[in-house]
Design a protein around this motif. Structure first.
Motif, PDB file in Angstrom:
ATOM      1  N   ARG A   1      25.233  -7.048 -26.352  1.00 40.96           N
ATOM      2  CA  ARG A   1      25.927  -7.889 -27.331  1.00 40.96           C
ATOM      3  C   ARG A   1      27.438  -7.814 -27.149  1.00 40.96           C
ATOM      4  N   GLU A   2      27.951  -6.607 -26.928  1.00 39.11           N
ATOM      5  CA  GLU A   2      29.390  -6.462 -26.695  1.00 39.11           C
ATOM      6  C   GLU A   2      29.822  -7.218 -25.452  1.00 39.11           C
ATOM      7  N   ALA A   3      28.994  -7.151 -24.404  1.00 41.73           N
ATOM      8  CA  ALA A   3      29.313  -7.860 -23.167  1.00 41.73           C
ATOM      9  C   ALA A   3      29.317  -9.369 -23.385  1.00 41.73           C
ATOM     10  N   LEU A   4      28.421  -9.856 -24.238  1.00 37.85           N
ATOM     11  CA  LEU A   4      28.408 -11.279 -24.559  1.00 37.85           C
ATOM     12  C   LEU A   4      29.687 -11.680 -25.289  1.00 37.85           C
ATOM     13  N   TRP A   5      30.121 -10.840 -26.219  1.00 38.20           N
ATOM     14  CA  TRP A   5      31.359 -11.097 -26.954  1.00 38.20           C
ATOM     15  C   TRP A   5      32.567 -11.105 -26.024  1.00 38.20           C
ATOM     16  N   GLN A   6      32.558 -10.191 -25.046  1.00 44.40           N
ATOM     17  CA  GLN A   6      33.699 -10.024 -24.149  1.00 44.40           C
ATOM     18  C   GLN A   6      33.676 -11.004 -22.982  1.00 44.40           C
ATOM     19  N   GLY A   7      32.616 -11.786 -22.868  1.00 43.66           N
ATOM     20  CA  GLY A   7      32.509 -12.734 -21.768  1.00 43.66           C
ATOM     21  C   GLY A   7      32.079 -12.113 -20.464  1.00 43.66           C
ATOM     22  N   GLY A   8      31.563 -10.876 -20.539  1.00 37.79           N
ATOM     23  CA  GLY A   8      31.121 -10.203 -19.320  1.00 37.79           C
ATOM     24  C   GLY A   8      29.749 -10.635 -18.849  1.00 37.79           C
ATOM     25  N   ILE A   9      29.030 -11.359 -19.697  1.00 37.03           N
ATOM     26  CA  ILE A   9      27.699 -11.849 -19.358  1.00 37.03           C
ATOM     27  C   ILE A   9      27.469 -13.127 -20.151  1.00 37.03           C
ATOM     28  N   THR A  10      26.750 -14.069 -19.572  1.00 37.50           N
ATOM     29  CA  THR A  10      26.460 -15.323 -20.266  1.00 37.50           C
ATOM     30  C   THR A  10      25.174 -15.187 -21.079  1.00 37.50           C
ATOM     31  N   GLY A  11      24.996 -16.121 -22.006  1.00 36.74           N
ATOM     32  CA  GLY A  11      23.768 -16.115 -22.783  1.00 36.74           C
ATOM     33  C   GLY A  11      22.544 -16.276 -21.904  1.00 36.74           C
ATOM     34  N   LYS A  12      22.633 -17.145 -20.909  1.00 37.10           N
ATOM     35  CA  LYS A  12      21.505 -17.341 -19.997  1.00 37.10           C
ATOM     36  C   LYS A  12      21.187 -16.061 -19.240  1.00 37.10           C
ATOM     37  N   ALA A  13      22.213 -15.382 -18.734  1.00 43.78           N
ATOM     38  CA  ALA A  13      21.989 -14.144 -17.988  1.00 43.78           C
ATOM     39  C   ALA A  13      21.375 -13.077 -18.883  1.00 43.78           C
ATOM     40  N   ALA A  14      21.810 -13.042 -20.145  1.00 44.73           N
ATOM     41  CA  ALA A  14      21.240 -12.080 -21.084  1.00 44.73           C
ATOM     42  C   ALA A  14      19.760 -12.365 -21.305  1.00 44.73           C
ATOM     43  N   GLY A  15      19.405 -13.635 -21.459  1.00 46.92           N
ATOM     44  CA  GLY A  15      18.011 -14.005 -21.649  1.00 46.92           C
ATOM     45  C   GLY A  15      17.153 -13.647 -20.453  1.00 46.92           C
ATOM     46  N   VAL A  16      17.687 -13.880 -19.262  1.00 44.78           N
ATOM     47  CA  VAL A  16      16.966 -13.516 -18.040  1.00 44.78           C
ATOM     48  C   VAL A  16      16.718 -12.006 -17.996  1.00 44.78           C
ATOM     49  N   MET A  17      17.737 -11.235 -18.378  1.00 43.98           N
ATOM     50  CA  MET A  17      17.610  -9.783 -18.363  1.00 43.98           C
ATOM     51  C   MET A  17      16.602  -9.305 -19.401  1.00 43.98           C
ATOM     52  N   LEU A  18      16.631  -9.875 -20.594  1.00 43.80           N
ATOM     53  CA  LEU A  18      15.671  -9.488 -21.622  1.00 43.80           C
ATOM     54  C   LEU A  18      14.245  -9.789 -21.185  1.00 43.80           C
ATOM     55  N   ALA A  19      14.047 -10.938 -20.562  1.00 40.55           N
ATOM     56  CA  ALA A  19      12.714 -11.282 -20.075  1.00 40.55           C
ATOM     57  C   ALA A  19      12.236 -10.279 -19.031  1.00 40.55           C
ATOM     58  N   ALA A  20      13.124  -9.894 -18.121  1.00 37.76           N
ATOM     59  CA  ALA A  20      12.755  -8.933 -17.089  1.00 37.76           C
ATOM     60  C   ALA A  20      12.394  -7.580 -17.697  1.00 37.76           C
ATOM     61  N   LEU A  21      13.140  -7.174 -18.726  1.00 32.36           N
ATOM     62  CA  LEU A  21      12.867  -5.889 -19.380  1.00 32.36           C
ATOM     63  C   LEU A  21      11.532  -5.924 -20.124  1.00 32.36           C
ATOM     64  N   LEU A  22      11.221  -7.039 -20.754  1.00 29.49           N
ATOM     65  CA  LEU A  22       9.937  -7.158 -21.436  1.00 29.49           C
ATOM     66  C   LEU A  22       8.780  -7.155 -20.433  1.00 29.49           C
ATOM     67  N   ARG A  23       8.906  -7.914 -19.372  1.00 27.65           N
ATOM     68  CA  ARG A  23       7.842  -7.961 -18.366  1.00 27.65           C
ATOM     69  C   ARG A  23       7.637  -6.595 -17.728  1.00 27.65           C
ATOM     70  N   ARG A  24       8.734  -5.906 -17.457  1.00 24.17           N
ATOM     71  CA  ARG A  24       8.647  -4.580 -16.851  1.00 24.17           C
ATOM     72  C   ARG A  24       7.982  -3.584 -17.810  1.00 24.17           C
ATOM     73  N   LEU A  25       8.322  -3.673 -19.079  1.00 20.32           N
ATOM     74  CA  LEU A  25       7.720  -2.781 -20.071  1.00 20.32           C
ATOM     75  C   LEU A  25       6.220  -3.015 -20.175  1.00 20.32           C
ATOM     76  N   HIS A  26       5.821  -4.255 -20.192  1.00 16.90           N
ATOM     77  CA  HIS A  26       4.413  -4.583 -20.398  1.00 16.90           C
ATOM     78  C   HIS A  26       3.567  -4.391 -19.147  1.00 16.90           C
ATOM     79  N   ALA A  27       4.209  -4.056 -18.042  1.00 13.38           N
ATOM     80  CA  ALA A  27       3.457  -3.703 -16.833  1.00 13.38           C
ATOM     81  C   ALA A  27       2.976  -2.252 -16.879  1.00 13.38           C
ATOM     82  N   ILE A  28       3.485  -1.476 -17.846  1.00 16.35           N
ATOM     83  CA  ILE A  28       3.113  -0.072 -17.983  1.00 16.35           C
ATOM     84  C   ILE A  28       1.873   0.040 -18.869  1.00 16.35           C
ATOM     85  N   PRO A  29       0.848   0.789 -18.466  1.00 13.64           N
ATOM     86  CA  PRO A  29      -0.342   0.938 -19.310  1.00 13.64           C
ATOM     87  C   PRO A  29      -0.001   1.583 -20.651  1.00 13.64           C
ATOM     88  N   ALA A  30      -0.782   1.265 -21.657  1.00 20.82           N
ATOM     89  CA  ALA A  30      -0.598   1.902 -22.954  1.00 20.82           C
ATOM     90  C   ALA A  30      -0.777   3.414 -22.807  1.00 20.82           C
TER      91      ALA A  30
END
Length: 236
Positions: free
Chosen positions: A80-109
């Motif tokens: 969020r701070e990086a978004l405020w500071q212009g260090g990352i775009t909203g699109k790039a943030a969304g791409v990163m969040l999607a990757a983190l969710l997919r990576r998390l859900h690849a791990i067995p319960a």
């Protein structure tokens, strides 16, 4: 050790500096940090980007209850701070969040034997991702559960959508992040519709969250409509 330096104040916990390498995260309402630590250790074993943990006994008297968690001190801004500071775009943030969710859900319960169950963060949004020199790190696992991945996606989507429908400078960035994140979700993940399924469950959970303001609760219906618009799911 001196824990007088307050580094951050969240909705349910405070973070104090112990030294240059470690921080103490303390729940104000008595959250179970010990259970949270077990899950974080499990995820770390599977290579997921979570902060390193230190046993409470190594922190002396400061970390003496189940509300305390001692973990490595991360460098770098939150997403969020990086978004405020212009260090990352909203699109790039969304791409990163999607990757983190997919990576998390690849791990067995960790506990469930159901192959469709996974570890769910249930609060994955820009405030809970730290952009460190070594890559993104996911923090604040206090809501963690095991369940279907669709619920995790729906929760993250709804959190972003609440910001996107609230007038302010963050709205357009949040919408860009929401769109990018949902465009990259696993197509086997079904959010359900606005009346039933995971999107409806996410709305109920957000409405029942005591940490939300009345304004945040008040935009939930509009936020659901935005997720429906972006994903094209039914309205129930």
């Amino acid at each position: 050790m001196d824990a007088e330096e307050l580094l951050g104040v969240g909705r349910s916990a405070d973070v104090y500096a112990l030294d240059d390498a470690w921080v103490l995260r303390r729940y104000r309402g008595g959250g179970d940090a010990a259970a949270e630590a077990v899950v974080m250790a499990y995820l770390a074993e599977h290579g997921y980007p979570v902060p390193k943990l230190r046993p409470l006994s190594a922190a002396g008297d400061l970390a003496s209850t189940r509300s305390d968690l001692v973990m490595e001190r991360l460098s770098g801004p939150s997403m969020r701070e990086a978004l405020w500071q212009g260090g990352i775009t909203g699109k790039a943030a969304g791409v990163m969040l999607a990757a983190l969710l997919r990576r998390l859900h690849a791990i067995p319960a960790r506990l469930s034997g159901d192959v469709d169950q996974r570890v769910l963060h249930l609060d994955l949004h820009p405030d809970n991702v730290m952009l460190t020199p070594g890559g993104p790190m996911v923090i604040d696992w206090g809501n963690v559960e095991e369940g279907p991945p669709g619920l995790d996606w729906a929760m993250s989507a709804l959190i972003l959508a609440q910001v996107a429908v609230t007038p302010g400078v963050e709205a357009s960035v949040a919408r860009a992040g929401l769109t990018a994140m949902l465009e990259r979700r696993d197509r086997t993940v079904d959010l359900g519709d606005a009346g039933t399924g995971f999107l409806a469950q996410a709305r109920l959970r957000r409405a029942a969250d005591p940490n939300l303001t009345s304004r945040e609760v008040g935009v939930l219906d509009r936020a659901v409509e935005l997720v429906v618009e972006v994903t094209g799911v039914g309205r129930g």
